[in-house]
Scaffold this motif. Structure first.
Motif, short mmCIF file in Angstrom:
data_model
loop_
_atom_site.label_atom_id
_atom_site.label_comp_id
_atom_site.label_asym_id
_atom_site.label_seq_id
_atom_site.Cartn_x
_atom_site.Cartn_y
_atom_site.Cartn_z
N THR A 130 51.35 -53.48 21.57
CA THR A 130 51.44 -52.36 20.63
C THR A 130 50.32 -52.42 19.60
O THR A 130 50.05 -53.48 19.03
CB THR A 130 52.80 -52.37 19.91
N VAL A 131 49.67 -51.28 19.38
CA VAL A 131 48.63 -51.19 18.36
C VAL A 131 49.29 -51.01 17.00
O VAL A 131 50.10 -50.10 16.80
CB VAL A 131 47.68 -50.01 18.64
N ALA A 132 48.95 -51.89 16.05
CA ALA A 132 49.50 -51.79 14.71
C ALA A 132 48.57 -51.04 13.76
O ALA A 132 49.03 -50.32 12.87
CB ALA A 132 49.79 -53.19 14.15
N GLU A 133 47.26 -51.20 13.97
CA GLU A 133 46.31 -50.59 13.04
C GLU A 133 44.96 -50.47 13.73
O GLU A 133 44.60 -51.30 14.57
CB GLU A 133 46.19 -51.45 11.78
N VAL A 134 44.22 -49.42 13.36
CA VAL A 134 42.87 -49.21 13.89
C VAL A 134 41.94 -48.99 12.70
O VAL A 134 42.20 -48.13 11.85
CB VAL A 134 42.80 -48.00 14.84
N SER A 135 40.86 -49.77 12.64
CA SER A 135 39.87 -49.63 11.57
C SER A 135 38.53 -49.29 12.21
O SER A 135 38.01 -50.06 13.03
CB SER A 135 39.75 -50.92 10.75
N SER A 187 34.25 -51.55 15.14
CA SER A 187 35.66 -51.19 14.96
C SER A 187 36.53 -52.40 15.25
O SER A 187 36.15 -53.30 16.01
CB SER A 187 36.04 -50.04 15.90
N SER A 188 37.70 -52.39 14.66
CA SER A 188 38.67 -53.45 14.95
C SER A 188 40.03 -52.82 15.20
O SER A 188 40.39 -51.81 14.60
CB SER A 188 38.75 -54.46 13.80
N VAL A 189 40.74 -53.43 16.11
CA VAL A 189 42.08 -52.97 16.47
C VAL A 189 43.04 -54.14 16.28
O VAL A 189 42.83 -55.23 16.84
CB VAL A 189 42.13 -52.47 17.93
N GLN A 190 44.07 -53.90 15.50
CA GLN A 190 45.09 -54.94 15.29
C GLN A 190 46.23 -54.70 16.27
O GLN A 190 46.84 -53.63 16.29
CB GLN A 190 45.61 -54.89 13.86
N ARG A 197 32.23 -51.76 21.14
CA ARG A 197 32.11 -50.31 21.36
C ARG A 197 33.23 -49.61 20.59
O ARG A 197 34.27 -50.19 20.33
CB ARG A 197 32.22 -49.98 22.86
N ALA A 198 33.00 -48.35 20.27
CA ALA A 198 34.03 -47.58 19.57
C ALA A 198 35.25 -47.44 20.47
O ALA A 198 35.12 -47.25 21.69
CB ALA A 198 33.49 -46.20 19.20
N PRO A 199 36.46 -47.55 19.91
CA PRO A 199 37.66 -47.46 20.75
C PRO A 199 37.91 -46.05 21.23
O PRO A 199 37.42 -45.07 20.66
CB PRO A 199 38.77 -47.92 19.80
N SER A 200 38.68 -45.94 22.29
CA SER A 200 39.08 -44.63 22.82
C SER A 200 39.93 -43.90 21.78
O SER A 200 40.60 -44.50 20.94
CB SER A 200 39.87 -44.82 24.11
N SER A 201 39.90 -42.57 21.86
CA SER A 201 40.73 -41.77 20.95
C SER A 201 42.22 -41.97 21.21
O SER A 201 43.05 -41.58 20.39
CB SER A 201 40.37 -40.29 21.10
N ASP A 202 42.56 -42.55 22.36
CA ASP A 202 43.97 -42.83 22.67
C ASP A 202 44.46 -44.11 22.00
O ASP A 202 45.66 -44.41 22.07
CB ASP A 202 44.17 -42.95 24.18
N VAL A 203 43.55 -44.87 21.41
CA VAL A 203 43.95 -46.11 20.72
C VAL A 203 44.31 -45.75 19.29
O VAL A 203 43.46 -45.62 18.41
CB VAL A 203 42.81 -47.15 20.76
N VAL A 204 45.60 -45.57 19.06
CA VAL A 204 46.13 -45.19 17.75
C VAL A 204 47.35 -46.06 17.46
O VAL A 204 47.93 -46.66 18.38
CB VAL A 204 46.53 -43.70 17.72
N PRO A 205 47.75 -46.17 16.19
CA PRO A 205 48.95 -46.95 15.88
C PRO A 205 50.16 -46.48 16.69
O PRO A 205 50.42 -45.28 16.79
CB PRO A 205 49.14 -46.72 14.38
N GLY A 206 50.86 -47.43 17.27
CA GLY A 206 52.02 -47.12 18.10
C GLY A 206 51.72 -47.03 19.58
O GLY A 206 52.63 -47.10 20.40
#
Length: 220
Positions: free
Chosen positions: A169-174, A186-189, A131-140
């Protein structure tokens, strides 16, 4: 009886003497005035004095290289913050410095947030989402990882989700553009401590779903 009156000398009025430059009281008064002027001048200069301090242009996450050319500079008034706790722009920045903890976009860079890569015991792991990540899932931002086992094929009770790790900690969101971004792909690093790698990698390889759940208030 002798009633003669004696003539007494007329009193002489004492003349006030104008204080001279050597009068201790005058010297003390001048010293107090001079001290007040100097103190006021010092207070004004101190209130107006500023020191250049680095701020982030974008979020820094652990492992990011910290270089002067990647940061912005703001002037901070003396006395408003403890400048020894922050990265000052009037001092050289270590050429091999990296972020050892997350710093939000537009924040002053704490001196304690910059160190050596040897201090880090984190590894980047990419989590592909259904599923698409939440808008709160951002780097940092900080996120929790949850694993949901696949639904049973019979009428058995479904297994409950379980938490794999917390406050990563989120490093990157694609996120792919177009229709695919809304439905998944989507992928979250995330940065994972070495001790948790076996648990998380096993869950990613198993049947089931790994979800990234944001920790509210950490997304900048």
């Amino acid at each position: 009886m002798d009633t003669s009156v004696m003539d007494l000398p007329a009193p002489v009025a004492a003349r006030l003497r104008r204080p001279g430059w050597r009068d201790p009281r005058l010297l003390a008064g001048l010293a107090m005035v001079a001290a007040s002027v100097l103190l006021g001048s010092w207070a004004v200069r101190t209130a107006q004095a500023t020191v250049p301090v680095y701020v982030t242009r974008g979020a820094l996450v652990p492992g990011d290289r910290v270089a002067a050319e990647d940061l912005a500079v703001v002037d901070v008034r003396l006395g408003t913050v403890d400048l020894d706790h922050y990265l000052r722009a009037d001092r050289p920045v270590a050429t091999d410095g990296v972020a050892v903890r997350a710093v939000g976009r537009g924040e002053l860079v704490p001196a304690s947030a910059v160190g050596s890569s040897d201090e880090l015991d984190l590894r980047p792991v990419s989590v592909t989402l259904v599923r698409a990540p939440s808008s709160d899932v951002v780097p940092g931002a900080l996120v929790d990882l949850w694993f949901t086992p696949p639904a049973p094929e019979d009428d058995a009770e479904p297994a409950e989700p379980n938490q794999l790790a917390g406050a990563l900690t989120v490093a990157e969101v694609s996120t792919p553009s177009g229709a695919f971004g809304a439905s998944g792909g989507s992928s979250v690093q995330v940065l994972v401590p070495s001790s948790l790698l076996p648990v998380i990698l096993t869950a990613l390889a198993a049947e089931g779903t790994v979800d990234v759940v944001p920790v509210l208030g950490t997304g900048g």
